[in-house]
Design an enzyme around this catalytic site. Sequence first.
Site, PDB file in Angstrom:
ATOM      1  N   SER A  29       0.796  -1.228   0.000  1.00  0.00           N
ATOM      2  CA  SER A  29       0.000   0.000   0.000  1.00  0.00           C
ATOM      3  C   SER A  29       0.827   1.276   0.000  1.00  0.00           C
ATOM      4  CB  SER A  29      -0.964   0.024   1.182  1.00  0.00           C
ATOM      5  OG  SER A  29      -0.284   0.277   2.386  1.00  0.00           O
ATOM      6  N   LYS A  72       0.495   4.600   6.649  1.00  0.00           N
ATOM      7  CA  LYS A  72      -0.201   5.467   5.692  1.00  0.00           C
ATOM      8  C   LYS A  72       0.431   6.854   5.700  1.00  0.00           C
ATOM      9  CE  LYS A  72      -3.129   2.227   4.820  1.00  0.00           C
ATOM     10  NZ  LYS A  72      -2.907   1.443   3.628  1.00  0.00           N
TER      11      LYS A  72
END
Length: 167
Positions: A29, A72
Amino acid sequence: MIKIVIMAVVLAVVIRHFIFNTTMVIGQSMEPTLHERERMICLVFPNYFSDPKRGDIVIIDAPDESGKEYVKRVIGLPGDHIQIEEGKVFVNGVALKENYTHPGVSTGIYQDKAWDIKEGEFFVMGDNRQQGMSIDSRYFGPVEKKHVRSRAALRYYPFSKFTVFSH
């Protein structure tokens, strides 16, 4: 001997929960910035003095209460309006310049395409915007500050990619 072991355990717990911890990247990710199995040192103590800034890489609690943590990037801050249109991310009506994503890949949406970030919340996304590669705020919504565990300080493994992340 028992006192030394107890003191060592207490010291380790204090360091891990209040000063810094280490993490290993799992998944794709955050590509192209971070890759599978890379390791980082992340700082916990800055969260006691300031909020993360736009662009910071943070470690958050997974919103599904699985006990997992996600890596993230902070995209939206309290008070921001985030919108995704035609594959681009807009913050308060201005297209975000994202030199950390794969060139030419457009940012998709899951359900919503716009969010208003409340006080005490952050909008986070993975750098890998290819379809289905990042479960992030586009999927689960803004993240409360209390779920931001730490901020990436440096990548130490692999040694050839040693990087200090600015704050």
